[in-house]
Design an enzyme around this catalytic site. Sequence first.
Site, PDB file in Angstrom:
ATOM      1  N   ALA A  14       2.355  13.113  30.927  1.00  0.00           N
ATOM      2  CA  ALA A  14       1.055  13.549  30.386  1.00  0.00           C
ATOM      3  C   ALA A  14      -0.066  13.255  31.372  1.00  0.00           C
ATOM      4  CB  ALA A  14       0.798  12.835  29.067  1.00  0.00           C
ATOM      5  N   HIS A  80       3.834  11.543  17.987  1.00  0.00           N
ATOM      6  CA  HIS A  80       3.693  10.091  18.081  1.00  0.00           C
ATOM      7  C   HIS A  80       4.625   9.362  17.112  1.00  0.00           C
ATOM      8  CE1 HIS A  80      -0.653  10.415  19.879  1.00  0.00           C
ATOM      9  NE2 HIS A  80       0.260  10.991  20.627  1.00  0.00           N
ATOM     10  N   LYS A  98      -3.508   7.115  20.779  1.00  0.00           N
ATOM     11  CA  LYS A  98      -4.283   7.454  19.588  1.00  0.00           C
ATOM     12  C   LYS A  98      -4.222   8.949  19.363  1.00  0.00           C
ATOM     13  CE  LYS A  98      -7.365   9.545  20.906  1.00  0.00           C
ATOM     14  NZ  LYS A  98      -7.518  10.831  21.695  1.00  0.00           N
ATOM     15  N   ARG A 166      -4.509  20.558  21.721  1.00  0.00           N
ATOM     16  CA  ARG A 166      -5.684  20.154  20.938  1.00  0.00           C
ATOM     17  C   ARG A 166      -6.252  21.294  20.099  1.00  0.00           C
ATOM     18  NH1 ARG A 166      -5.514  17.132  25.409  1.00  0.00           N
ATOM     19  NH2 ARG A 166      -6.285  14.987  25.380  1.00  0.00           N
TER      20      ARG A 166
END
Length: 330
Positions: A14, A80, A98, A166
């Site tokens: 990433a 996640h 997060k 996103r």
Amino acid sequence: MGTAPLRIGILGAARIAAGFCQGVAPSTAVQVTAVASRSAERAAAFAQAHAIPRVLPDYEAVLGDAQVDAVYIPLSNDQHVPWALRALAAGKHVLCEKPMALTVDDVDRLQAAAQAAGRVVLEAFPYRFQPQTLALLARVRGGRIGALRQLSGEFGFTLRNDADYRLDPALGGGALWDVGVYPLSMIRALTGRLPRTVHASAHWGPGGADHALAAVLSWDDGLMATVQCRFDALVHRHLRIVGSEGVLACGFHNHVGPGQDWIEVYRAYDGQREPVPQGNGFRLEAEALAALARGEAAHPDWPTWAETRDTTRLVQALLRSAASGARVGP
Ligand SMILES: NC(=O)c1ccc[n+]([C@@H]2O[C@H](COP(=O)([O-])OP(=O)(O)OC[C@H]3O[C@@H](n4cnc5c(N)ncnc54)[C@H](OP(=O)(O)O)[C@@H]3O)[C@@H](O)[C@H]2O)c1
């Protein structure tokens, strides 16, 4: 005799993992020892760029590797929880980007799995571990600005990649999950409690994720907070805490570097900058994971399960409110 470093394996090449590797490189408490990606070429290039000794064929191989003590999960938000659960089942500690989870049930599931496995899970909010944030919380808790009255936080930037996860709600996209969680988590850390009601308004992107969102949070005792986040503005990041006796402001940055190492304190109109130490949040969060994995006590201002649960609950409530137009309870 020194303590052996915590050996970290990374799932995914990433963009944020590159910054993470640079941040932890000088640390003697942690060491990145392996990486895997869905693409063998990307993994090899990433390993070479960051001097990571081993490239493994896939994420599962990192979890099964005896020379990995902990995994860092910088995957798209929807991935996640599934990978954190697998890592715990494989006996690894977890540093999870997060937002740790997208539902309160998943936060609870992860906490139960961590307890059952006897392993540590830490949400990777770099700003929560760096000295500016700890100094800010200490000033508020020490009564420096009196009783809390009004909190406001903003975080936005320009998202240029039309293929970014996103923009896809199914992958945990949206400005609130991406950057709004910073001011929200800070508000929860400062207040220690959920508001009575929240009210949000959003502009939605073509894929259905929130592109810009503004929210008002209200508590019964008159405390109020506002949060704004967006994907189409010059990068900005601010926090202002208004109390009965003073005001504090700063950028609550991930990493405190030159020019950011201060907190602004107002007693009236006379803002003065008080210096704080510098620090890299990636390194500090990874070293926090290593300390917890060694059985050391958490700093009282590091994130807790209760805080992650409440921040997740707040995001869910704000998205409900923005979609319906109604004021809702979290
Ligand atoms: N703490 C911080 O300061 C900070 C800053 C930015 C982002 N983040 C967090 O870090 C995470 C990653 O953000 P990023 O900006 O680094 O994203 P990114 O460059 O797109 O990386 C996400 C990685 O996830 C993997 N992946 C698996 N399924 C995917 C899918 N369907 N779509 C896209 N990627 C997928 C890919 O790894 P492969 O190499 O295996 O393909 C990809 O490299 C997010 O959770 C974000 O909230 C944190």
